[in-house]
Design an enzyme around this catalytic site. Structure first.
Site, PDB file in Angstrom:
ATOM      1  CD  GLU A 119      54.743  56.474  37.855  1.00 58.97           C
ATOM      2  OE1 GLU A 119      54.491  55.752  38.954  1.00 58.97           O
ATOM      3  OE2 GLU A 119      54.992  56.315  36.777  1.00 58.97           O
TER       4      GLU A 119
ATOM      5  CB  CYS B  97      38.958  38.297  31.322  1.00 59.83           C
ATOM      6  SG  CYS B  97      38.387  39.679  32.378  1.00 59.83           S
TER       7      CYS B  97
ATOM      8  CG  HIS C 258      40.704  36.968  35.787  1.00 56.04           C
ATOM      9  ND1 HIS C 258      40.238  37.741  34.848  1.00 56.04           N
ATOM     10  CD2 HIS C 258      40.609  35.584  35.669  1.00 56.04           C
ATOM     11  CE1 HIS C 258      39.293  36.664  34.047  1.00 56.04           C
ATOM     12  NE2 HIS C 258      39.551  35.702  34.772  1.00 56.04           N
TER      13      HIS C 258
END
Length: 192
Positions: free
Chosen positions: A88, A147, A184
């Site tokens: 992180e 996709c 997208h």
């Protein structure tokens, strides 16, 4: 010669499992890996690196005021540290990255940082920015959009729609974020 590594990706690419795997590889060879993670990441248990597949590793937490160099020196005095691994890392501050540079350059210990590069608005996090500036090696961990194209963005999804406004940091997992390709992300298509 030790180096500062920045390994980034979108959500769901396996960054935390890489942290756990690299630490394990060091420990399997009787080397000590100092594992750290952000105190902000409270999705599972604070003070642990946890992967979505259920593996976990104890870690020292990093807060905004933590001096990573001091933590390193204290731990290194107890037992030699061979590698520093951070999960992180997008939540690091500039001073944290500068402290990591000092560990690499003055102590000759490699530092591997894993995290996101950009947020849900497609803007850099502070830690990501400074790691892109200073890292000796920058590597992308690839994952895919629904996709099949390469995912490059972390879309924040609320009530089934992509949102592009709000606080930069809002901790969440699959219920809040989805990795998408640029197309997208830009057209707002979450899934067919």
């Amino acid at each position: 010669m030790a180096q500062l590594y920045y390994r980034y990706s979108t959500m769901n690419a396996g960054k935390s499992i890489e942290v756990i795997k690299v630490a394990y590889n060091y420990e399997e060879r009787d080397k000590r890996a100092l594992v750290l993670t952000s105190a902000l990441d409270n999705r599972y248990e604070i003070g642990k690196v946890t992967s979505r597949i259920g593996l976990e590793k104890e870690a020292i937490i990093i807060e905004d005021n933590t001096n990573i160099l001091s933590v390193f020196l204290l731990e290194n005095n107890k037992q030699k540290i061979d590698c520093v691994i951070i999960d992180e890392c997008q939540f690091l501050k500039k001073h944290h990255v500068e402290e990591l540079i000092e560990i690499v350059d003055s102590c000759n210990v490699p530092v591997l940082c894993y995290g996101l590069k950009n947020d849900f608005k497609n803007e850099l996090f502070e830690g990501s920015y400074w790691l892109l500036v200073y890292a000796d090696k920058i590597e992308e961990i690839k994952t895919i959009c629904w996709c099949g194209r390469k995912a490059t963005t972390n879309a924040r999804v609320i009530n089934g729609k992509i949102v592009k406004d709000g606080d930069q940091i809002q901790i969440g997992g699959n219920e809040l974020y989805v990795p998408l390709c640029r197309k997208h992300y830009n057209d707002g298509t979450i899934k067919k």
